[in-house]
Design a protein around this motif. Structure first.
Motif, PDB file in Angstrom:
ATOM      1  N   LYS A 277      -6.749  11.277  -5.843  1.00  0.00           N
ATOM      2  CA  LYS A 277      -5.472  11.689  -5.245  1.00  0.00           C
ATOM      3  C   LYS A 277      -4.301  11.574  -6.212  1.00  0.00           C
ATOM      4  CE  LYS A 277      -7.119  10.897  -0.670  1.00  0.00           C
ATOM      5  NZ  LYS A 277      -7.293  10.020   0.411  1.00  0.00           N
ATOM      6  N   ILE A 278      -4.257  10.522  -7.017  1.00  0.00           N
ATOM      7  CA  ILE A 278      -3.243  10.393  -8.071  1.00  0.00           C
ATOM      8  C   ILE A 278      -3.903   9.739  -9.280  1.00  0.00           C
ATOM      9  CG2 ILE A 278      -1.344  10.143  -6.413  1.00  0.00           C
ATOM     10  CD1 ILE A 278      -1.088   7.222  -7.418  1.00  0.00           C
ATOM     11  N   SER A 279      -3.267   9.855 -10.423  1.00  0.00           N
ATOM     12  CA  SER A 279      -3.848   9.243 -11.619  1.00  0.00           C
ATOM     13  C   SER A 279      -3.507   7.755 -11.672  1.00  0.00           C
ATOM     14  CB  SER A 279      -3.341   9.943 -12.886  1.00  0.00           C
ATOM     15  OG  SER A 279      -2.013   9.555 -13.160  1.00  0.00           O
ATOM     16  N   GLY A 280      -4.379   7.016 -12.297  1.00  0.00           N
ATOM     17  CA  GLY A 280      -4.107   5.602 -12.517  1.00  0.00           C
ATOM     18  C   GLY A 280      -2.840   5.412 -13.328  1.00  0.00           C
ATOM     19  N   ASP A 281      -2.603   6.326 -14.283  1.00  0.00           N
ATOM     20  CA  ASP A 281      -1.394   6.255 -15.103  1.00  0.00           C
ATOM     21  C   ASP A 281      -0.136   6.324 -14.239  1.00  0.00           C
ATOM     22  OD1 ASP A 281      -3.190   6.280 -17.187  1.00  0.00           O
ATOM     23  OD2 ASP A 281      -2.511   8.188 -18.032  1.00  0.00           O
ATOM     24  N   GLN A 282      -0.133   7.208 -13.253  1.00  0.00           N
ATOM     25  CA  GLN A 282       1.034   7.342 -12.373  1.00  0.00           C
ATOM     26  C   GLN A 282       1.278   6.053 -11.604  1.00  0.00           C
ATOM     27  OE1 GLN A 282      -0.672  10.849 -10.536  1.00  0.00           O
ATOM     28  NE2 GLN A 282       1.194  12.004 -11.004  1.00  0.00           N
TER      29      GLN A 282
ATOM     30  N   THR B 123      -3.714   5.211  -0.706  1.00  0.00           N
ATOM     31  CA  THR B 123      -4.186   5.712  -1.989  1.00  0.00           C
ATOM     32  C   THR B 123      -4.058   4.648  -3.066  1.00  0.00           C
ATOM     33  OG1 THR B 123      -3.569   7.960  -1.368  1.00  0.00           O
ATOM     34  CG2 THR B 123      -3.824   7.540  -3.715  1.00  0.00           C
ATOM     35  N   VAL B 124      -3.028   3.797  -2.936  1.00  0.00           N
ATOM     36  CA  VAL B 124      -2.800   2.695  -3.872  1.00  0.00           C
ATOM     37  C   VAL B 124      -2.683   1.410  -3.064  1.00  0.00           C
ATOM     38  CG1 VAL B 124      -1.270   1.721  -5.634  1.00  0.00           C
ATOM     39  CG2 VAL B 124      -1.550   4.211  -5.475  1.00  0.00           C
ATOM     40  N   LEU B 125      -3.493   0.425  -3.411  1.00  0.00           N
ATOM     41  CA  LEU B 125      -3.409  -0.904  -2.815  1.00  0.00           C
ATOM     42  C   LEU B 125      -2.987  -1.872  -3.914  1.00  0.00           C
ATOM     43  CD1 LEU B 125      -6.755  -0.931  -0.799  1.00  0.00           C
ATOM     44  CD2 LEU B 125      -4.459  -0.440   0.063  1.00  0.00           C
TER      45      LEU B 125
ATOM     46  N   ALA C 155       0.861  -1.191   0.000  1.00  0.00           N
ATOM     47  CA  ALA C 155       0.000   0.000   0.000  1.00  0.00           C
ATOM     48  C   ALA C 155       0.887   1.227   0.000  1.00  0.00           C
ATOM     49  CB  ALA C 155      -0.910  -0.007   1.223  1.00  0.00           C
ATOM     50  N   TRP C 156       0.395   2.304  -0.598  1.00  0.00           N
ATOM     51  CA  TRP C 156       1.114   3.566  -0.620  1.00  0.00           C
ATOM     52  C   TRP C 156       0.153   4.676  -0.215  1.00  0.00           C
ATOM     53  CZ3 TRP C 156       1.796  -0.375  -3.987  1.00  0.00           C
ATOM     54  CH2 TRP C 156       3.103  -0.827  -4.185  1.00  0.00           C
ATOM     55  N   GLY C 157       0.671   5.616   0.582  1.00  0.00           N
ATOM     56  CA  GLY C 157      -0.111   6.758   1.042  1.00  0.00           C
ATOM     57  C   GLY C 157      -0.679   6.539   2.427  1.00  0.00           C
ATOM     58  N   ASP C 158      -1.041   7.650   3.081  1.00  0.00           N
ATOM     59  CA  ASP C 158      -1.644   7.587   4.413  1.00  0.00           C
ATOM     60  C   ASP C 158      -2.723   8.658   4.489  1.00  0.00           C
ATOM     61  OD1 ASP C 158      -2.187   6.999   7.042  1.00  0.00           O
ATOM     62  OD2 ASP C 158      -0.505   8.168   7.831  1.00  0.00           O
TER      63      ASP C 158
END
Length: 140
Positions: A98-103, A44-46, A38-41
């Protein structure tokens, strides 16, 4: 997080050790489920490895760094993106507010690119002799 059914596949271990420390500035949070991240707190990304490879689909199929992904926007702005044509499959669940899927996919491409290729995205016209021009879809 819960591990996928085949999270103990040695190929997922190869992916796990190559996962990035950050995705678009979001720091990795360590999870206690095998082959997950996971990334972010808050998260944001699992990410999960060890899923069953998806069958042919009419979902949008995108390619990043040589890795094909099926994009499921049912939970928009959350996107569920699952590798297509890779065994075992991997999946990223991304909060696109919060962020793009592309990123996210760009950051994961090197790790996920180690999974063996078993198929690829095609268009309907490529998959069937009489198909007309259509958006990319996933077929094997």
């Amino acid at each position: 997080m819960e591990p996928a059914a085949d999270a103990n596949d040695p190929l997922c271990a190869e992916v796990s050790v190559r996962l990035p420390d950050t995705i678009d500035g979001l720091k990795r949070s360590w999870t206690d489920a095998q082959a997950t991240a996971a990334w972010g707190d808050p998260s944001t990304v699992l990410f999960s490895c060890g899923l069953e490879s998806p069958a042919a689909s009419t979902l949008q199929c995108v390619t990043f760094g040589g890795v094909d992904w099926l994009v499921d926007d049912t939970d928009y702005p959350m996107l569920r993106m699952t590798t297509f044509g890779r065994t075992p499959a991997a999946q990223a669940y991304v909060d696109t507010s919060k962020i793009s899927g592309d990123q996210a996919l760009d950051a994961l491409k090197l790790a996920v690119g180690t999974l063996p290729v078993t198929g690829q995205c095609t268009t309907v016209s490529e998959a069937t002799p009489d198909g007309d021009d259509a958006p990319e879809t996933a077929t094997e």
